[in-house]
Design a protein around this motif. Structure first.
Motif, PDB file in Angstrom:
ATOM      1  N   ARG A  63      55.704  31.518  34.559  1.00 25.71           N
ATOM      2  CA  ARG A  63      55.016  30.294  34.166  1.00 25.71           C
ATOM      3  C   ARG A  63      53.536  30.606  33.943  1.00 25.71           C
ATOM      4  N   ILE A  64      52.982  30.050  32.870  1.00 25.12           N
ATOM      5  CA  ILE A  64      51.576  30.238  32.551  1.00 25.12           C
ATOM      6  C   ILE A  64      50.742  29.240  33.362  1.00 25.12           C
ATOM      7  N   GLN A  67      45.215  28.623  30.510  1.00 23.66           N
ATOM      8  CA  GLN A  67      45.363  28.569  29.057  1.00 23.66           C
ATOM      9  C   GLN A  67      45.074  29.926  28.438  1.00 23.66           C
ATOM     10  N   ILE A  68      45.951  30.319  27.510  1.00 21.82           N
ATOM     11  CA  ILE A  68      45.785  31.570  26.787  1.00 21.82           C
ATOM     12  C   ILE A  68      45.731  31.242  25.303  1.00 21.82           C
ATOM     13  N   PHE A  74      47.572  38.635  27.577  1.00 24.23           N
ATOM     14  CA  PHE A  74      48.004  38.026  28.830  1.00 24.23           C
ATOM     15  C   PHE A  74      47.330  38.742  30.000  1.00 24.23           C
ATOM     16  N   ALA A  78      46.917  34.746  34.845  1.00 27.40           N
ATOM     17  CA  ALA A  78      47.507  33.650  34.066  1.00 27.40           C
ATOM     18  C   ALA A  78      49.005  33.512  34.283  1.00 27.40           C
ATOM     19  N   LEU A  79      49.598  34.417  35.082  1.00 27.26           N
ATOM     20  CA  LEU A  79      51.045  34.407  35.263  1.00 27.26           C
ATOM     21  C   LEU A  79      51.405  34.118  36.711  1.00 27.26           C
ATOM     22  N   ARG A  97      57.163  41.254  33.590  1.00 30.41           N
ATOM     23  CA  ARG A  97      55.745  40.874  33.552  1.00 30.41           C
ATOM     24  C   ARG A  97      54.836  42.017  33.091  1.00 30.41           C
ATOM     25  N   ALA A 105      49.215  36.658  23.080  1.00 31.04           N
ATOM     26  CA  ALA A 105      49.817  35.350  22.810  1.00 31.04           C
ATOM     27  C   ALA A 105      49.912  35.118  21.308  1.00 31.04           C
ATOM     28  N   ILE A 109      48.825  28.895  24.470  1.00 32.44           N
ATOM     29  CA  ILE A 109      49.786  28.520  25.504  1.00 32.44           C
ATOM     30  C   ILE A 109      49.050  27.755  26.590  1.00 32.44           C
ATOM     31  N   PRO A 111      48.606  25.652  30.290  1.00 34.15           N
ATOM     32  CA  PRO A 111      49.077  25.801  31.675  1.00 34.15           C
ATOM     33  C   PRO A 111      50.331  24.973  31.933  1.00 34.15           C
ATOM     34  N   LEU A 115      57.272  30.740  29.913  1.00 34.05           N
ATOM     35  CA  LEU A 115      57.112  31.709  28.832  1.00 34.05           C
ATOM     36  C   LEU A 115      58.462  32.081  28.211  1.00 34.05           C
TER      37      LEU A 115
END
Length: 213
Positions: A63-64, A67-68, A74, A78-79, A97, A105, A109, A111, A115
């Protein structure tokens, strides 16, 4: 003259037909309704069993949480790992991962997004050949409030009273936002020297392009 009297008859001990109760007719049975009720019971039990089994079938996904922006790499921050029900959607597994951290990205993407494989690309067009990353030290009034990584902005030359302003970069990607007004943007390599020249004299401002990704 003699009156003939009939002897009294004792009926207390009768056991014949006169002393029996009338038979009660048997209740009518409805086998169709009974069968339907049985099917409903069995169906409910089966559905409950499947639901319990399904709820226990969970997978690990990514899950993000930050914000990317499109074209950005990545980052580990952010993960995060989450356990979700296996719905058949091809979410990227947490075990992948390290591969994700080496990619970019494909779109912006937000929050909270789970993914999927089509959200990332191996090479970023934004950071590819012909692009440059430039840092801008901007003051209040030279950038909009709430600017975030991944936003699109115009990079504008603002000479003040010396002449007319002009757009140096029509749709630059915000690569990062500092705490004290520092902004990093990705522009065409051919305009980066001009942007840096004007930025050094405080003649650069950025204007956000809402909805542009």
């Amino acid at each position: 003259m003699r009156t003939s009297e009939k002897p009294a008859v004792n009926t207390a001990g009768l056991s014949g037909p006169a002393s029996r109760k009338l038979p009660v007719p048997p209740r009518e049975r409805k086998p169709a309704l009974a069968a339907l009720a049985l099917l409903l019971i069995l169906g409910g039990a089966l559905a409950t069993t499947l639901l319990v089994l399904r709820s226990g079938d969970r997978v690990s996904a990514i899950r993000i949480v930050q914000q990317i922006g499109a074209g950005q790499r990545f980052t580990p921050q952010a993960l995060e790992e989450v356990q979700i029900a296996d719905t058949g959607i091809a979410y990227v597994s947490w075990s992948q991962r390290q591969k994700v951290l080496g990619s970019f990205a494909a779109v912006t993407i937000l929050p909270g997004t789970l993914l999927t494989s089509d959200m990332g690309v191996d090479a970023s067009e934004e950071l590819g050949p012909g692009k440059a990353v430039v840092g801008l030290a901007l003051k209040p009034g030279q950038m909009p409030q709430g600017l975030e990584k991944g936003d699109r902005v115009q990079v504008v030359y603002v000479p003040g009273d010396e002449g007319e302003g002009r757009v140096l970069a029509q749709s630059a990607l915000v690569h990062g936002v500092g705490e004290k007004g520092g902004v990093t943007v990705i522009v065409e390599a051919q305009v980066s020297p001009v942007v840096l020249q004007y930025a050094s004299s405080g003649q650069i401002a950025v204007a956000e392009l809402p909805g542009a990704r």
